[in-house]
Design a protein around this motif. Structure first.
Motif, PDB file in Angstrom:
ATOM      1  N   ARG A   6     -50.436 -34.381  -4.303  1.00  7.11           N
ATOM      2  CA  ARG A   6     -50.532 -35.908  -4.741  1.00  7.11           C
ATOM      3  C   ARG A   6     -51.265 -36.236  -6.187  1.00  7.11           C
ATOM      4  NH1 ARG A   6     -50.280 -41.167  -2.045  1.00  7.11           N
ATOM      5  NH2 ARG A   6     -49.768 -40.189   0.068  1.00  7.11           N
ATOM      6  N   ARG A  43     -42.202 -44.078  -9.765  1.00  4.33           N
ATOM      7  CA  ARG A  43     -43.224 -44.764  -9.229  1.00  4.33           C
ATOM      8  C   ARG A  43     -44.379 -43.966  -9.240  1.00  4.33           C
ATOM      9  NH1 ARG A  43     -39.951 -44.943  -3.359  1.00  4.33           N
ATOM     10  NH2 ARG A  43     -39.695 -42.673  -4.014  1.00  4.33           N
ATOM     11  N   SER A  44     -45.402 -44.670  -9.055  1.00  5.51           N
ATOM     12  CA  SER A  44     -46.876 -44.203  -8.894  1.00  5.51           C
ATOM     13  C   SER A  44     -47.106 -43.395  -7.749  1.00  5.51           C
ATOM     14  CB  SER A  44     -47.860 -45.056  -8.912  1.00  5.51           C
ATOM     15  OG  SER A  44     -49.159 -44.800  -8.582  1.00  5.51           O
ATOM     16  N   GLN A  85     -49.563 -42.492  -6.185  1.00  7.21           N
ATOM     17  CA  GLN A  85     -50.755 -42.953  -5.384  1.00  7.21           C
ATOM     18  C   GLN A  85     -50.614 -44.011  -4.249  1.00  7.21           C
ATOM     19  OE1 GLN A  85     -53.320 -40.881  -5.373  1.00  7.21           O
ATOM     20  NE2 GLN A  85     -52.219 -39.693  -7.002  1.00  7.21           N
ATOM     21  N   SER A  86     -49.328 -44.789  -4.704  1.00  3.45           N
ATOM     22  CA  SER A  86     -49.155 -45.807  -4.113  1.00  3.45           C
ATOM     23  C   SER A  86     -48.161 -45.602  -2.951  1.00  3.45           C
ATOM     24  CB  SER A  86     -48.428 -47.054  -5.170  1.00  3.45           C
ATOM     25  OG  SER A  86     -47.187 -46.644  -5.749  1.00  3.45           O
ATOM     26  N   LEU A  87     -47.472 -44.671  -3.132  1.00  3.81           N
ATOM     27  CA  LEU A  87     -46.352 -44.287  -1.969  1.00  3.81           C
ATOM     28  C   LEU A  87     -47.013 -43.644  -0.704  1.00  3.81           C
ATOM     29  CD1 LEU A  87     -43.886 -42.257  -4.414  1.00  3.81           C
ATOM     30  CD2 LEU A  87     -43.704 -44.680  -3.668  1.00  3.81           C
TER      31      LEU A  87
END
Length: 419
Positions: free
Chosen positions: A44, A67-68, A70-72
């Motif tokens: 990640r 997309r980031s 870290q936000s998934l």
């Protein structure tokens, strides 16, 4: 061969397992210092180390996802890194000289590694040391030839047990890569191989084994190389895969029982792609109805409640069979005919053979699954479904395990291949 560099990919989540992967790398190099270990980071978060060949940002970029990470959620991260890893490994494979892939992981790391390995060519060495290897691994392996090794302890910090397991894995993948490279080199040089030998697939179940054995021996005597696939779902999918890779010259699909499990909900379904690839690619094939008299479940107490009053047969403590009913057989006949008709680009190279006296060892007169009404429903649906087409339906007044039936299909398939 001594001067050839072996290339082995090690793919994994290095943000959590860098120390373990560095140890794996060191153990591979201890076995053979000339091996080029390509270390791919699918974590990640980015990890920095001079031994990393392809970084996490590069794998992420190759996924095409903006997309980031870290936000998934975890599941989305895994899907994203699978896409990136497959893209990276695809490029390495296309450049040639890939000799093996190895990975370490828990359920997440195993999911990424397995998905990246499954599409690789069959017989290319693929090894995963995993915490989930002692359970049901079918969702990870599917129809591929991934080897899984149980890690015993979690892959979370090195200790004596894990070092030994990783050491064994390193020796295994290095040895497999060496052997794979030797075979590949010999094949390119034409050493020890008969380039004219053609390959045929036959599908088999325990209740069609006598027929398959006779047919296999006849085809081998004719000079063919024969691959027998156990019709357990994975077997059917593996055969379809080899067909899609262009590695088969003919198919003797004697045992189409996986269609019954797909229809009714048994444990040996091969999915909707079963019985389609030979038709789509024009590979000569003879299709029969072996073991369509049965659906497979696990131990008897696992049979769904709604089927408990059906005709059940305990094949062994792990497998319980259920006799297909006339209405199910009618639908199976329709599906078999429809899949051939709707996909077949070479109808003259496809035939369906019907053994009128029994479609398995236990479906002949006097045996537990003899059911004339069910068999007639199956046969009639196939006749009607293929009526007017160029696909030949040949009816033989024997059971499927009669040596005359087996000899007949083998000889006819050889003729179709020559034609």
């Amino acid at each position: 061969m001594a001067d050839q560099t072996l290339n082995i990919i090690a793919v994994g989540t290095l943000d959590t397992k860098l120390a373990e992967y560095l140890y794996l790398r060191s153990q591979i190099l201890e076995v053979n210092p000339s091996i080029n270990v390509i270390l791919i980071d699918t974590g990640r978060s980015e990890t920095h180390h001079e031994a990393i060949t392809i970084s996490q940002p590069e794998v992420y970029r190759r996924s095409g996802d903006s997309r980031s990470l870290q936000s998934l959620p975890r599941g989305e991260v895994i899907k994203t890194m699978i896409k990136g890893a497959k893209s990276v490994i695809h490029d390495i494979l296309n450049k040639g000289d890939l000799h093996g892939v190895v990975a370490l992981g828990g359920s997440g790391g195993t999911s990424i590694a397995a998905a990246a390995m499954r599409w690789l060519p069959l017989t290319l060495p693929k090894l995963i040391v995993s915490t989930v290897a002692s359970g049901d691994t079918s969702s990870y392996i599917a129809e591929s030839d991934i080897t899984m090794m149980y890690s015993v302890v979690d892959i979370s910090g090195l200790n004596d047990v894990l070092r030994d397991v990783i050491g064994n894995a390193a020796a295994a993948v290095a040895g497999m890569a060496q052997r794979y490279a030797s075979r590949h080199t010999a094949g390119l040089a034409g050493i020890g191989s008969d380039t004219k030998k053609r390959c045929i697939a036959i599908t088999m179940f325990g209740v069609t084994t006598p027929s398959v054995t006779v047919a296999r021996r006849r085809l081998e005597a004719m000079g063919f190389e024969v691959y027998v696939f156990h019709a357990t779902g994975a077997g059917g999918r593996a055969m379809e895969r080899l067909l899609s890779e262009g590695r088969l010259n003919g198919v003797l699909d004697l045992t189409t029982t996986e269609l019954a499990d797909e229809l009714v909900g048994g444990v040996f379904s091969a999915g909707e792609g079963r019985l389609t690839t030979a038709a789509k690619t024009g590979v000569p094939q003879i299709v029969s109805v072996g073991a369509l008299d049965m659906v497979n479940f696990g131990p008897k107490d696992t049979v769904p409640e709604k089927f408990r009053d059906r005709k059940l047969f305990e094949h062994n403590p792990s497998v319980t069979l259920m006799r297909t009913a006339p209405e199910e057989c009618e639908e199976l006949g329709r599906r078999l005919a429809s899949r051939l008709l709707s996909n077949c680009i070479n109808p003259d190279g496809t035939e369906v053979w019907l053994p009128l006296r029994g479609i398995s060892a236990i479906a002949v007169e006097g045996q537990a699954y003899y059911d004339r009404k069910a068999d007639d429903a199956l046969f009639n649906a196939i006749r009607q479904g293929l009526n007017g087409s160029s696909i030949v339906v040949k009816e033989v007044d024997t059971d499927i395990n009669d040596p005359a039936f087996a000899e007949g299909v083998a000889r006819r398939l050889a003729e179709l291949i020559k034609e």
